[in-house]
Design an enzyme around this catalytic site. Structure first.
Site, PDB file in Angstrom:
ATOM      1  N   THR D 159       0.876  -1.170   0.000  1.00 14.44           N
ATOM      2  CA  THR D 159       0.000   0.000   0.000  1.00 14.44           C
ATOM      3  C   THR D 159       0.906   1.211   0.000  1.00 14.44           C
ATOM      4  O   THR D 159       1.991   1.168   0.594  1.00 14.44           O
ATOM      5  CB  THR D 159      -0.939   0.075   1.223  1.00 14.44           C
ATOM      6  OG1 THR D 159      -0.174   0.313   2.395  1.00 14.44           O
ATOM      7  CG2 THR D 159      -1.741  -1.205   1.394  1.00 14.44           C
ATOM      8  N   HIS D 160       0.495   2.285  -0.635  1.00 11.05           N
ATOM      9  CA  HIS D 160       1.361   3.457  -0.818  1.00 11.05           C
ATOM     10  C   HIS D 160       2.693   3.044  -1.445  1.00 11.05           C
ATOM     11  O   HIS D 160       3.714   3.663  -1.175  1.00 11.05           O
ATOM     12  CB  HIS D 160       1.680   4.165   0.516  1.00 11.05           C
ATOM     13  CG  HIS D 160       0.506   4.579   1.319  1.00 11.05           C
ATOM     14  ND1 HIS D 160       0.032   5.866   1.355  1.00 11.05           N
ATOM     15  CD2 HIS D 160      -0.302   3.866   2.154  1.00 11.05           C
ATOM     16  CE1 HIS D 160      -1.003   5.945   2.183  1.00 11.05           C
ATOM     17  NE2 HIS D 160      -1.232   4.745   2.690  1.00 11.05           N
ATOM     18  N   SER D 282      17.493  -2.331 -27.132  1.00 13.82           N
ATOM     19  CA  SER D 282      17.762  -0.905 -27.246  1.00 13.82           C
ATOM     20  C   SER D 282      18.681  -0.673 -28.432  1.00 13.82           C
ATOM     21  O   SER D 282      19.510  -1.521 -28.756  1.00 13.82           O
ATOM     22  CB  SER D 282      18.438  -0.428 -25.960  1.00 13.82           C
ATOM     23  OG  SER D 282      19.281   0.682 -26.223  1.00 13.82           O
ATOM     24  N   LYS D 288      20.246  -4.354 -22.667  1.00  9.35           N
ATOM     25  CA  LYS D 288      18.860  -4.152 -22.267  1.00  9.35           C
ATOM     26  C   LYS D 288      17.832  -5.007 -22.992  1.00  9.35           C
ATOM     27  O   LYS D 288      17.953  -5.300 -24.167  1.00  9.35           O
ATOM     28  CB  LYS D 288      18.479  -2.678 -22.471  1.00  9.35           C
ATOM     29  CG  LYS D 288      19.165  -1.759 -21.488  1.00  9.35           C
ATOM     30  CD  LYS D 288      18.427  -0.448 -21.379  1.00  9.35           C
ATOM     31  CE  LYS D 288      17.120  -0.648 -20.652  1.00  9.35           C
ATOM     32  NZ  LYS D 288      16.302   0.560 -20.665  1.00  9.35           N
ATOM     33  N   GLU D 295       4.406  -1.701 -21.861  1.00 11.07           N
ATOM     34  CA  GLU D 295       4.259  -0.248 -21.847  1.00 11.07           C
ATOM     35  C   GLU D 295       3.283   0.238 -22.915  1.00 11.07           C
ATOM     36  O   GLU D 295       2.470   1.135 -22.668  1.00 11.07           O
ATOM     37  CB  GLU D 295       5.627   0.400 -22.071  1.00 11.07           C
ATOM     38  CG  GLU D 295       6.597   0.171 -20.919  1.00 11.07           C
ATOM     39  CD  GLU D 295       7.987   0.699 -21.262  1.00 11.07           C
ATOM     40  OE1 GLU D 295       8.620   0.105 -22.163  1.00 11.07           O
ATOM     41  OE2 GLU D 295       8.406   1.690 -20.659  1.00 11.07           O
ATOM     42  N   TYR D 322     -29.987  16.903 -35.978  1.00 11.53           N
ATOM     43  CA  TYR D 322     -28.732  16.647 -36.660  1.00 11.53           C
ATOM     44  C   TYR D 322     -27.926  17.915 -36.930  1.00 11.53           C
ATOM     45  O   TYR D 322     -28.470  18.941 -37.325  1.00 11.53           O
ATOM     46  CB  TYR D 322     -29.008  15.939 -38.005  1.00 11.53           C
ATOM     47  CG  TYR D 322     -27.725  15.585 -38.707  1.00 11.53           C
ATOM     48  CD1 TYR D 322     -26.972  14.503 -38.281  1.00 11.53           C
ATOM     49  CD2 TYR D 322     -27.248  16.349 -39.754  1.00 11.53           C
ATOM     50  CE1 TYR D 322     -25.767  14.193 -38.899  1.00 11.53           C
ATOM     51  CE2 TYR D 322     -26.047  16.044 -40.377  1.00 11.53           C
ATOM     52  CZ  TYR D 322     -25.309  14.961 -39.938  1.00 11.53           C
ATOM     53  OH  TYR D 322     -24.119  14.657 -40.545  1.00 11.53           O
ATOM     54  N   GLN D 327     -20.453  14.144 -37.985  1.00 10.60           N
ATOM     55  CA  GLN D 327     -19.679  13.281 -38.879  1.00 10.60           C
ATOM     56  C   GLN D 327     -18.327  12.919 -38.269  1.00 10.60           C
ATOM     57  O   GLN D 327     -17.804  11.825 -38.495  1.00 10.60           O
ATOM     58  CB  GLN D 327     -19.475  14.008 -40.205  1.00 10.60           C
ATOM     59  CG  GLN D 327     -18.549  13.277 -41.169  1.00 10.60           C
ATOM     60  CD  GLN D 327     -18.308  14.088 -42.438  1.00 10.60           C
ATOM     61  OE1 GLN D 327     -19.126  14.918 -42.793  1.00 10.60           O
ATOM     62  NE2 GLN D 327     -17.211  13.834 -43.106  1.00 10.60           N
ATOM     63  N   LYS D 330     -17.230   9.491 -36.049  1.00  9.13           N
ATOM     64  CA  LYS D 330     -16.929   8.125 -36.483  1.00  9.13           C
ATOM     65  C   LYS D 330     -15.482   7.739 -36.177  1.00  9.13           C
ATOM     66  O   LYS D 330     -15.197   6.609 -35.768  1.00  9.13           O
ATOM     67  CB  LYS D 330     -17.195   7.984 -37.988  1.00  9.13           C
ATOM     68  CG  LYS D 330     -18.671   7.833 -38.331  1.00  9.13           C
ATOM     69  CD  LYS D 330     -18.881   7.466 -39.793  1.00  9.13           C
ATOM     70  CE  LYS D 330     -18.951   8.698 -40.654  1.00  9.13           C
ATOM     71  NZ  LYS D 330     -19.397   8.424 -42.041  1.00  9.13           N
TER      72      LYS D 330
END
Lengths: 455, 455, 455, 455
Positions: D159-160, D282, D288, D295, D322, D327, D330
């Protein structure tokens, strides 16, 4: 002399005061709104502890009665959350301890402030959902009554803000009854999300005590337990967003009605009058009556979206489990609910007294509105529609166009000659019955938490 | 017994009370924050009226002194806006009339509440911009001092949250000094938008009186007049958004620092310690210290974006000229500015006392961080970089990789061996000088409005 | 038979294809827009490497010429980024290597794709800022010309969408010239944020090579170097938001003009006609001309805010340094800029051909609009304004109100009789000169990058 | 030489080309995605016309078969919407007319492009809701399987972002299964909003033809007709927002899982490994492996919120009926749905292959995590919790703390010793059955539209 703006932000304070003020924030004020629900949830928790053998029945009785006293004090505006108490949870426990000594402290056994506040929020949200639902049902009824009263009064139907086809005030009023009906029919599902008891999640991982989570859920008339303690914490914000998202959708329905009223009450239209009681004057222009209430109500619709957006900023983008950032969610939730309540309250006053100028809107329903009707009639007689369209277009150009002498009317469902208001009314009644039924169920459970027997 | 939630929303009230409450909203409370600026703007207006021959100098004197008395009362918390007065503008005029009789009423000559409130907001926003600028400059200085103190303490540089290349605490601290510097350098432009006097626009179309708009602008140290009255009204919200947009960008800079602190102070990292005074305990876990201040400050960054978003909802999507919807903009503006102030205040306390654990962050700076360095060295010696990369990759795979014995260092501008802190400091000083200079100019004009002579 | 919706999402693919498609995303398409800037930045990088002795001059020459060839190919639509190349950076290097062998690979020495893409984005944004500035200046000129052409044609000034006070088409047109002027005056600051060279930040921590960062900045006509490599990466999104935020503010200015046109061209008003070339017909209503262009342009204003919002979601809420989430920012940036360009292009066509119906707007300028004027005249003669207001209000009620025979006019700055168009024109010319001057400076630097000598 | 950026925006074009391009926008591309649904809706419309006697059965047959041919062509990528056709509706009608002569034109009888496109969107959204539901159910199953496989593997509960209490990988995995279950249980309601047939609303006011709206609804397996034609148009955007709002809530659930994975796979934690197939290298750091997929997936969650926000900007703030602004809706709808699909597709690949390092997460489950457990045990034995808390705190301070030898376990529902996975599985199966059942119902209706007999 006092510096302008001195009120805006306080002067430099010692570190601990600054930090304390920063961490406490608006909690004392916001938690006063949560307090009745915190008391109710705490009373159910005390009962469960007793039934599970984790607390003597006699102590549970004292706690329940103490909580009820706090609730009463709060109802009279006589219960205060002191800044040094930081939040309502602490204030309640402090008052119980003042009243009951050691027993007061036992209320926190087996829970954390994390599940405690989620429970209080959820009880409040269930209640708010039903209150908003009730007001929305009233408003839908008001629009329906409006549609019935004005069902055969013609008005131009606009598209692109250009006069397009024949419509009626009945068709206009019904649109909002139907839109609100859709929101009301969506409400039970939003409610279902909220209708799971979080208590027992503690800090997000449960506790090594034989809590009877199902029993608390039952006492508080929840449909069940929210099983996963991690998901309980992770759902902080998700549930709030579901409720405000629903409210924002509802606001989107009435926003259009308000925009229409703002336009159609202009002197350039003159189709409808907003009663004087809903307007104000200008501080410099003696001739003016301004439809402030309509504009502020329209602004509230934007505001509700804004509160949902503020909540969204605060409720997304973090890993699992509790972060203190969550504390800031209370404000937009409570403010958004209040804005929704105000919006519906005012509209429930306004819609029944709108003054249609049937003559003006009939005058504006000029012959050209019937051009598509004529083309369609020709098409129904076998001409390809594109050719019928061209034929009518040429009549219009030549100035020889006249609508059919016997007005072709839209008789299909929803057409001006067949609005289907009865079906709408029946579905509205059903939706409203769900609200009433659910409210009664929660009220009865609440009474039992306060008054029921104990082991 | 009291119904839980009764506090949440008031019970049904008579129509006029409901409508009154709805139109007044939170204005009495919010306008208290505007009041010092409303008084100042009104005093300048009275002066101009006298200079333009629209008001006797003696009456202008009475009005200016009366306004100053109201300002003083407000500074002592002794001036109240009654709900029936609806807003601060009315309350001020009522009090002036109570003090001065007919003369009090003359203050409204040649203006509308529309340009009056825009003037007050703009004075407040100019002030807030400078206050925030000052605090941001202090914070940039704090980060710069941090960078200097820790300039040679290594830490891993992460990308994708994976250890990537050698970095230092100096490089870390500088990043935020530079980011804040960018915001400070952007502040004069935001200020320039606000630095045009709206008074004289009245309801949006001017008035048929020989107002000397340039003179009011001059008295209040505006750079000039906002010529178009229509644009004055149309800019309501646009200026507010510019200021909150700037603040949100600034919050975006520090949000990253706060997130970093939240991570790097985890026991899994241990690179930095948030002092105990900035943490709180858990209600159920005896072993915990939670970095609440860091989390709440991060939450404030989200909140500021949220206030800007709420304002955006309220400030867009309408035709030209005044609509009452605008009234709702005051809340997010004032709340957003306050959140910014709180955020900066707390960070100004926190940054100077952050406790770096240089040993821990050095330990985490493992040899692999230097893999790219080695490949680059090989490349600088003539090997195509892609081949150097592959050579090092193979060493790593074979477990034979070792960083170069003499560490290659980044000596270009901004590299760990050449941070360029002095240049940053010089630009910061310049940015801060602008804030100080501008503040002094406004203060001096303000004093003259209150104390200057009159015809 | 083919399943409806099969086009919507592709069928299940093998893992590597799914992952590849997911990580590549729309990069090949978006990077085509970045490509000219990537080539330009790469050429400057190659020059600097040579000047710093990190690359023989002859190889730099080959690289620069190769990049120029790629640029030319791209200009003819003959350069393609293959999905397997993932992004434009890889495609450029691959093509250089195809052309030049080992030399091609040297282009990547001393940089990372992180600073490479930020450089390309920044070059693109500087260019877009100037292009948008130029179009905005044209539009401001068009509104100014409109204001001059119609300066004395009266129209009602509305507040709360109610007729309020006398105004003119001149006052209307000027409002948008002034609003756009404010945006143009804000542009140099936005530009200044972007005008710092990021190259050399590499992955966010610099590189251990003697890069001459200042030299690259100089070659590309940047005002300077963005010193902190960490801040370079942290500013990804911040700069994009500053530019789109500025564009959204500009869109907020013209949105009001578009809404006004939508209203005032309704047959209920008839004040202005949108030329037929800017309207379309209805597929079923032969009598209609719809102002589609006005509505779509208004929608573009909302869309621009929406692109900024999408970008904001992607650019906030993360710790320092690079995260792959950033890749998704390219889309809203490029789409938002394009929407701004389209909006301004269409408005630059529309505003010069708007057809005012002076007669209709004069007819709508009914006597009551002058009520405030009369009250103000009385007040200027000494009556307290509140009493003058009441006197006129009673005349209106009694039907005896008539405007003053000789029309009182607003002669102060911005009043209908003193718009101040000349001052506006002068400031506009100055703002536009900055755009032209800056554009010339960048163009000249660009030419030198391609054509200049090398060691 | 070609100017960099020339690709960005096209050069000046003649007016009609500019306007045409502006009004057409991206419709040809977007409408290709709508086309299968437009064909299906059109086929049902043709059937209804025939059954209502508005079209000979033989012509309806030709139209249905023609539409199916267009659908097939589109499925093979062989149907194109030409820019001069503006939109898919026109392209379909043009192709039918090419195939069938006059008969082709009859397809438009009794409808407008307004209700036509709303029908197509709604059919597409119903389909997308089910597809997303199916993928979400698969993902919930995957998380549930993960929870079962790792149910007894301990990990610290944070927690925290501080180690707090004992948890397990089982508890972690279940959280997301339960969160997704909540979304799945909410899906039928979202679907219900969409499950009303709009056809017959025409331009928003119905048509004077005896359309059998209920029959079209029935043919397309809608639960009923959306009665009010005005509400049909007003619901444009409302339904889209409901669906994207639901998707954004779902994305909020998985965003937390992705953030957790991003953290817990850092070398500082090492609790879990993202398989190499989901990572990339990388371009400058040989050592790496970056968790790009995690991500980007997290970024997709933000993006989905952003698409919903863009849609919200475009769908709110306008009067009834309308407007061409619609338009632009969409694009964010289709892009948001695609992002959701991609997100779920990738997660369905990732979750089953996550590699937990049980040893590392066990090691991180340090004794202090049990401090609250010990205090709770003492409290359950009668000590007031606050005192038990203090007692344990002192042990911790003195370094004498040890967890209870026999671990107290959380045995209540959701506790680590009683996760309740079976109940979760049962509810998931039920939720998924609804998706399957509904899908089958729609598929069967669709087949009948293409293959059923005609009068």
């Amino acid at each position: 002399m006092p510096e302008p703006g001195a009120q805006l932000w306080a002067k430099d304070l010692p570190l601990d005061a600054v930090i304390h003020r920063f961490t406490v924030g608006e909690d004392p004020e916001l938690d006063l709104q949560l307090l009745p629900w915190d008391c109710l949830g705490s009373a159910a928790h005390a009962r469960m502890l007793a039934e599970a053998g984790l607390l003597p029945g006699s102590e549970a009785r004292l706690l329940v009665d103490g909580l009820r006293r706090i609730l009463n004090l709060a109802g009279q505006g006589a219960f205060h959350i002191l800044p040094e108490q930081e939040d309502g949870h602490t204030a309640i426990e402090a008052e119980l301890t003042r009243m009951l000594g050691e027993t007061g402290k036992r209320i926190h056994l087996g829970r954390s402030r994390n599940d405690q506040v989620i429970l209080a929020l959820r009880l409040l949200m269930r209640d708010a959902a039903l209150r908003l639902g009730l007001r929305a049902a009233q408003l839908a009824d008001a629009f329906l009554a409006f549609a019935e009263a004005h069902r055969d009064e013609p008005m131009p139907g606009y598209t692109h803000l250009r006069r397009a086809m024949p419509s009626s005030w009945g068709q206009w009023g019904q649109a909002f009854a139907e839109g609100l009906l859709e929101e009301l029919q969506a409400l039970p599902e939003v409610f279902r999300r909220l209708d799971k008891c979080p208590l027992g999640a503690a800090a997000g991982f449960g506790v090594p005590l034989p809590l009877q989570r199902e029993r608390v859920a039952d006492l508080l008339a929840f449909a069940g337990v929210q099983r996963s303690p991690v998901d309980v914490i992770n759902s902080r914000g998700r549930h709030e967003l579901a409720l405000l998202g629903w409210l924002a959708s509802l606001a989107g329905v009435v926003e259009k009605a308000l925009w229409d009223l703002s336009l159609y009450s202009m002197e350039e239209f003159g189709f409808v009058k907003v009663p004087d009681a809903f307007t104000t004057g200008s501080s410099i222009m003696p001739q003016k009556r301004n439809p402030d209430v309509v504009e502020l109500a329209r602004g509230k619709c934007s505001e509700i979206r804004g509160w949902a957006g503020l909540l969204r900023e605060l409720a997304t983008g973090l890993p699992s489990n509790y972060h203190r950032d969550f504390q800031l969610q209370k404000k937009p939730l409570l403010a958004g609910l209040r804005a929704g309540e105000e919006l519906l309250e005012v509209l429930n006053r306004l819609v029944p007294v709108l003054q249609v100028d049937a003559e003006a809107s009939r005058r504006a329903s000029t012959p050209e509105l019937h051009a598509a009707h004529k083309a369609l009639r020709l098409a129904a007689q076998g001409l390809p529609f594109r050719e019928a369209y061209r034929a009518v277009a040429e009549e219009l150009k030549a100035g020889t166009f006249a609508p059919d002498p016997v007005e072709a009317e839209a008789t299909h469902t929803g057409g001006t000659a067949n609005l289907g208001l009865e079906a709408c009314r029946a579905e509205l009644a059903e939706a409203r019955a769900w609200v009433d039924r659910t409210k009664a169920r929660l009220d009865s459970a609440r009474d039992a938490v306060w008054d029921g027997g104990l082991p």
